[in-house]
Design an enzyme around this catalytic site. Structure first.
Site, short mmCIF file in Angstrom:
data_model
loop_
_atom_site.label_atom_id
_atom_site.label_comp_id
_atom_site.label_asym_id
_atom_site.label_seq_id
_atom_site.Cartn_x
_atom_site.Cartn_y
_atom_site.Cartn_z
N LEU A 1 0.81 -1.21 0.00
CA LEU A 1 0.00 0.00 0.00
C LEU A 1 0.84 1.26 0.00
O LEU A 1 0.41 2.31 -0.47
CB LEU A 1 -0.91 0.02 1.24
N GLY A 2 2.04 1.18 0.53
CA GLY A 2 2.90 2.35 0.63
C GLY A 2 4.04 2.08 1.56
O GLY A 2 4.27 0.95 2.02
N GLY B 1 6.52 4.17 4.75
CA GLY B 1 6.85 5.34 5.55
C GLY B 1 8.16 5.14 6.27
O GLY B 1 8.96 4.25 5.94
N GLY B 2 8.42 6.00 7.27
CA GLY B 2 9.66 5.90 8.01
C GLY B 2 9.79 4.59 8.76
O GLY B 2 10.89 4.09 9.01
N PHE B 3 8.65 3.98 9.15
CA PHE B 3 8.64 2.71 9.86
C PHE B 3 9.01 1.56 8.94
O PHE B 3 9.74 0.65 9.31
CB PHE B 3 7.24 2.50 10.45
N GLY B 4 8.51 1.60 7.73
CA GLY B 4 8.71 0.53 6.77
C GLY B 4 7.50 0.40 5.87
O GLY B 4 6.60 1.24 5.87
N VAL C 1 3.91 -0.94 4.17
CA VAL C 1 2.59 -1.34 4.66
C VAL C 1 1.91 -2.16 3.56
O VAL C 1 1.91 -1.77 2.39
CB VAL C 1 1.72 -0.11 5.01
N LYS D 1 1.73 -3.41 8.95
CA LYS D 1 2.82 -2.45 9.00
C LYS D 1 4.09 -3.19 9.42
O LYS D 1 4.20 -3.64 10.56
CB LYS D 1 2.45 -1.35 9.99
N ASP E 1 3.59 13.28 16.13
CA ASP E 1 3.84 13.17 14.68
C ASP E 1 2.54 13.28 13.89
O ASP E 1 2.30 12.54 12.95
CB ASP E 1 4.55 11.86 14.36
#
Length: 830
Positions: free
Chosen positions: A519-520, A522-525, A527, A541, A638
Site C-alpha cells: 500500500l505504501g 513510511g519511516g517505519f517501513g 505497509v 505495517k 507526529d
C-alpha cells in the site's frame, strides 16, 4: 433687489449630446468622454471611463466589466501618467488619434499612430476590445488601432500574447505596482523567442516561471488540466509573421480573464454569479518546483519529494553544503566527463517538464535515431527529445550545455534523453548509441536464460508458498476457536496483553508480502494489504530493518494504541514479532491517507467543503480524546496529513503512534534530547529545544487544518519563495482576503463562507509561536462547532521558509533541521 432666474437653454445641446454619448458604444470626433461619463458596449458587457483604483485619488481611463457589482478593471490606458484631479477628457484629436487630455489640454496618453485621414471613430466592443477605425467601425475592416494589441495586466478571450515578428511588438502582460497603483509593477508575462518559443513570468530581468513548449493542444505545463479544454479553446500560431497564444470560451456567457497579479501569479479567473465572486480556475506558479530553475542547472525538482531537489542521474551537487541545507539553486555537475561520442549514451527520462529550450535547436528533418546520432557527433550536445512524440511539431529537439528547469510529474509530461558517460549507464533504461543493437540482443539472451531458470525454480517456490499458506490457515483456525487467548511473547515484548499473530498467518494473508499488496511505505517501513481466512481485510505495517525506528517505537505503539478506543483513532488488531520480524496489524482503511486526497489534483475534487469540514472536526475530536478523554494522556508528536487514514465512508482516523508519549496526570511539559517527527508540522519549541506538550499537537493540527482548507502542502508558497503556507495564510488574513486560501476546486461549488473563515481563524490560532497563545483541543472543538468570539491570532511560527534555517544556525551546530517534510531523529536540544 429682485433676481431673475434664467434657464441656460444653451446647455440643452451639449446635455443632449452627452446623453447620446453615454448611451452609445462609439465615440466620434465631435464627442468626448469627461470624468464621470462612460462608453458602454452594445450589449452593456463592458464600460470605458475614468476610475480610481483602490484607495488612490488618481484618475485613470480604463475598461471594466459593466454588470459586475465590484468594479473589475481589465485594461488601463494612462497607467504611467495618471490625472491628479477630475479634469480629464478622452477625445479624438484633429490628427485622428484617441488621446487623454488633462485640464490644461496636456496629452497624457495617445494611440499615437500615423493616420492619413482624421475621420476616425472609436468603438467599445462586447469583447472588451476598444478599437479606433477609419470611418465606420461596424464592420471592423478599417481598424487602425485596438486595445487588444496593447494588453496591460489582463487578457480577455481573443487577446493575443506573443511576438509580432514584422513590427517587433511583444504582446505581453505587466502586473500593477499595487492594488492602489496600476503603474507597471515588478512582474511581467511575455514570450521569449530565443530557442523554441516559450512564455515566462519575469520578476524584473529574472525569469520566475516557464510555461513549457506548446504541445499542439495547450501549454501543457502552464495549463495541465485537460478538463479545461471542455471550457476553453486554446490556439497557438507560429509563422514568419507572428508567434502568439490566445484562447476563447465555448460558452459566450462565461465571464473570465487571464490576470497577472502584483505578486507574480498568473491566474485564470471566472465569475460565479450565484456567489457574486471571482473563482480561480488555475494559476501559476502552483508549487515550489514551478519556480524557474529551483534546483539549478542539471537538477531535477519534484514537488512531492523530500527534499524537493535531486540531481539527474550521473550528476552530483555542485555545492554539497548548500544541498544539505536544502538550497539546490547551484544545481549539479557531472560525476564523469563525457567522452565526446566514444561510448557516451543516453538515459531515458519520463514524466518531466523538458528543460529550458533557449539553448536548444529544433530540426524538423531528423528522426529520433538520426537525432541520437546527431547528438553523439556533437560534443556540446547534452540531451535530445522527439518533437513528434511530445507534440511539439516534427523532427527532434537537441539541447546544448546545462539542462535547466526540469520538473518531475507523477504522470504525463515529456520524454527526453539525457547524455551520460558510459560508466554512468546501466543496462536498463539507458543505451549507448552504436551499441544499442548489441545490448538489445544481450538483454534478449538474458531474458531467455532467466525464464528457463525461473521455470525450474517456480515449482519449488510454489510448493513453499503453499506450505506457508496452509500453516497460516491452521494457525488462524486455531485462533478463531480461542480468540480470547492472551499471548505473552518472550523478550522485550513480554507482558504485553494483546493478540499475537503468527508469522505464517501474516505471510499467507499478504501473499508472502507481494508487491501487488503493497500500500505504501513510511519511516517505519512498508505497509501491505492482507486478507485473513475469514475474509477480514487488514493492513500490515512491517518494521524495516534499516528503519530508524526500532523495538522501542514498536512496543510504544502497541502499548498505547491497544489502550485507546475512539472512532477517530485507527484500530489495532494485533501484532507479530518473530526473529527479526516486527509487524503491527491494523484494520484496513480503504481510502488510504488524507494527504493522498487533498494533495492530489484529481482526488481533491471528491472532497467538497462539507466533507472537509467534517474531517477537520473529526480529527480535532480524535486529538481531544488523546489529550483529555482517554484513560491515558497521550501526546502524538507526529500528527500530519499522511498519518490520518480514511475509511470507506471517508471518516478520518489518526494512526502511527510510534512517536507518541504518555503524560502523567499533572504533567504539562516534557523535554527530550531525541526530537522525532516531521518538519513542517513540528512546533517551534519542540523542533528547536526538544520541549513538547499538548500544545505541540495543537500546532500540528493547525497545519493540517490549513492544508485541508487550501489543498496545499505547508511547504507550498503562492507568491514569495520565502513564504510557506502558514505565512501565506497569515498574509491573506491580515489583508482581509482569507477566502483566497480556499482550494480552487471548492470555489466552484457551494460552501459555507462563515465555516471556512472560522476554520482559517482557528488554524492561525493553533500555529502561533508561543505555546501559551495556542488554544487547547477542547477549545478548538468548541470554536469549530460554534459561532463564538475568538481572539485575534498573532504572527505564526515558521511563516517564512528561512525561519527554521536561521534558527538552526543559532544553535551553533547543536541541531539539524529540514524545511521539507522529513522524519528526523537524534536532534540534540539546547
Amino acid at each position: 433687489m429682485a433676481f431673475e432666474l434664467r434657464f441656460p437653454y444653451g446647455l440643452l445641446v451639449p446635455i443632449f449630446l452627452l446623453q447620446i454619448c453615454n448611451a452609445m458604444d462609439t465615440l466620434t470626433p465631435t464627442q468626448s468622454i469627461k470624468d464621470g461619463e462612460t462608453l458602454i458596449s452594445q450589449d452593456a458587457k463592458f464600460a470605458l471611463g475614468f476610475f480610481s483604483p483602490g484607495n488612490s485619488v488618481n484618475r485613470y481611463v480604463g475598461i471594466w466589466y459593466n454588470k459586475l457589482p465590484n468594479q473589475t478593471v481589465v485594461w488601463v490606458a494612462n497607467r504611467e501618467n495618471p490625472l491628479t484631479d477630475s479634469s480629464g477628457v478622452l477625445t479624438i484629436t484633429g490628427d485622428g488619434n484617441l488621446v487623454i487630455l488633462d485640464g490644461r489640454l496636456k496629452s497624457l496618453w495617445s494611440t499615437n499612430i500615423s493616420i492619413s485621414s482624421n475621420s476616425t471613430n472609436a468603438m467599445l466592443l462586447d469583447s472588451g476590445n476598444l478599437i479606433l477605425c477609419n470611418g465606420n467601425c461596424d464592420n471592423h475592416t478599417t481598424t487602425l488601432w485596438e486595445s487588444f494589441n496593447y494588453p496591460t495586466h489582463a487578457i480577455l478571450p481573443g487577446t493575443r500574447l506573443g511576438l509580432n515578428r514584422k513590427t517587433g511588438q511583444n504582446w505581453s502582460l505587466t502586473s500593477w505596482k499595487s492594488l492602489n497603483d496600476p503603474k507597471n509593477g515588478d512582474f511581467s508575462f511575455r514570450l521569449d523567442p530565443e530557442g523554441m518559443p516559450e512564455f515566462y513570468i519575469w520578476k524584473g530581468a529574472d525569469r520566475n516561471w516557464r510555461s513549457g513548449i506548446w504541445n499542439n493542444q495547450r501549454l501543457v505545463h502552464a495549463v495541465p488540466d485537460r478538463e479545461l479544454e471542455i471550457i476553453f479553446n486554446f490556439s497557438y500560431i507560429s509563422n514568419e509573421d507572428e508567434t502568439s497564444f490566445t484562447y476563447s470560451v465555448k460558452n459566450d456567457s462565461l465571464i473570465t480573464m487571464l490576470d497577472l497579479d502584483g505578486l507574480g501569479v498568473l491566474q485564470q479567473v471566472t465569475w460565479y454569479e450565484e456567489s457574486s465572486r471571482w473563482g480561480q480556475f488555475w494559476s501559476a506558479p502552483q508549487d515550489v518546483c514551478d519556480y524557474y530553475a529551483e534546483c539549478g542547472p542539471n537538477g531535477l525538482c519534484s514537488a512531492s519529494g523530500s527534499p524537493v531537489c535531486d540531481c539527474l542521474r550521473g550528476f552530483e551537487p555542485k555545492s554539497p553544503q548548500n544541498w544539505i541545507l536544502r538550497d539546490g539553486s547551484d544545481g549539479c555537475v557531472r560525476r564523469t566527463s563525457l567522452d565526446c561520442g566514444k561510448g557516451d549514451g543516453f538515459l531515458r527520462l519520463e514524466h518531466v517538464k523538458a528543460p529550458d529550450t533557449r539553448k536548444a535547436r529544433l530540426d524538423s528533418s531528423l528522426s529520433l535515431n538520426d537525432c541520437e546520432n546527431e547528438c553523439l557527433n556533437n560534443c556540446s550536445c547534452t540531451a535530445y527529445a522527439s518533437a513528434d512524440a511530445n507534440g511539439w511539431g516534427n523532427g527532434c529537439v537537441i539541447w546544448f550545455g546545462d539542462l535547466i528547469d526540469i520538473k518531475l510529474y507523477p504522470d504525463g509530461g515529456d520524454v527526453i534523453y539525457i547524455r551520460l558517460a558510459a560508466s554512468e549507464l546501466g543496462m536498463w533504461g539507458c543505451h549507448t548509441g552504436k551499441s544499442l543493437r548489441r545490448k538489445r540482443m544481450l538483454v534478449i539472451a538474458i531474458v531467455i536464460i532467466s525464464l528457463v531458470v525461473l521455470l525450474l525454480l517456480s515449482c519449488g517456490c510454489w510448493s513453499r508458498r503453499m506450505r506457508l499458506k496452509m500453516r497460516g490457515l491452521m494457525v488462524m483456525e486455531s485462533r478463531r476457536k480461542n480468540l480470547s487467548r492472551t499471548y505473552e511473547p518472550k523478550g522485550s515484548m513480554k507482558g504485553m496483553e494483546f493478540p499475537l499473530f503468527d508469522l505464517g498467518t501474516v505471510v499467507a494473508a499478504t501473499e508472502n508480502f507481494s508487491d501487488s499488496k503493497k500500500l505504501g511505505e513510511g519511516g517505519f517501513g512498508p505497509v501491505y494489504k492482507g486478507k485473513l481466512f475469514n475474509g477480514q481485510e487488514i493492513a500490515v505495517k512491517r518494521l524495516c530493518r534499516s528503519s530508524g525506528q526500532g523495538t522501542e517505537e514498536f512496543r510504544n505503539e502497541v502499548m498505547l494504541i491497544s489502550k485507546l478506543q475512539h472512532r477517530n483513532l485507527v484500530k489495532i488488531l494485533g501484532y507479530c514479532i518473530q526473529g527479526e520480524e516486527k509487524m503491527l496489524i491494523y484494520e484496513y482503511m480503504s481510502n488510504k491517507s488524507l494527504d493522498s486526497h487533498i494533495f492530489d489534483q484529481s482526488r481533491r475534487a471528491l472532497l467538497d467543503w462539507r466533507k472537509r469540514f467534517d474531517i477537520i472536526v473529526a480529527i480535532a475530536r480524535g486529538v481531544l480524546y488523546l489529550h483529555e478523554d482517554s484513560r491515558l494522556r497521550i501526546i502524538h508528536r507526529d500528527l500530519k496529513a499522511s498519518n490520518v487514514l480514511l475509511d470507506n465512508e471517508m471518516n478520518p482516523k489518526i494512526s502511527d503512534f510510534g512517536m507518541a508519549r504518555n503524560f502523567g496526570g499533572n504533567q504539562t511539559q516534557a523535554n527530550t534530547r531525541r526530537v522525532v517527527g516531521t518538519y513542517g508540522y513540528m512546533s517551534p519549541e519542540y523542533a528547536m529545544n526538544g520541549l513538547f506538550s499538548v500544545k505541540s499537537d495543537v500546532f500540528s493540527f493547525g497545519v493540517i487544518l490549513l492544508e485541508i482548507v487550501s489543498g496545499k502542502k505547508n511547504n507550498y508558497y503562492n507568491d514569495d519563495p520565502s513564504i510557506i503556507l502558514i505565512g501565506h495564510a497569515w498574509e491573506l488574513w491580515k489583508e482581509g482576503r482569507s477566502l483566497e486560501l480556499l482550494d480552487p476546486s471548492i470555489m466552484a461549488s457551494s460552501f459555507a463562507e462563515n465555516e471556512v473563515l472560522r476554520c482559517i481563524h482557528v488554524g492561525l490560532l493553533c500555529v502561533q509561536e508561543s505555546p501559551g497563545d495556542r488554544p487547547t483541543m477542547s477549545a478548538v472543538v468548541f470554536m469549530l462547532g460554534n459561532e463564538t468570539t475568538m481572539l485575534q491570532p498573532k504572527k505564526p511560527a515558521f511563516s517564512l521558509r528561512n525561519d527554521l534555517k536561521d534558527k538552526n544556525k543559532s544553535t551553533n551546530g547543536k541541531g539539524s533541521c529540514s524545511i521539507n517534510e522529513m522524519s528526523i531523529t537524534e536532534v540534540e536540544s539546547r
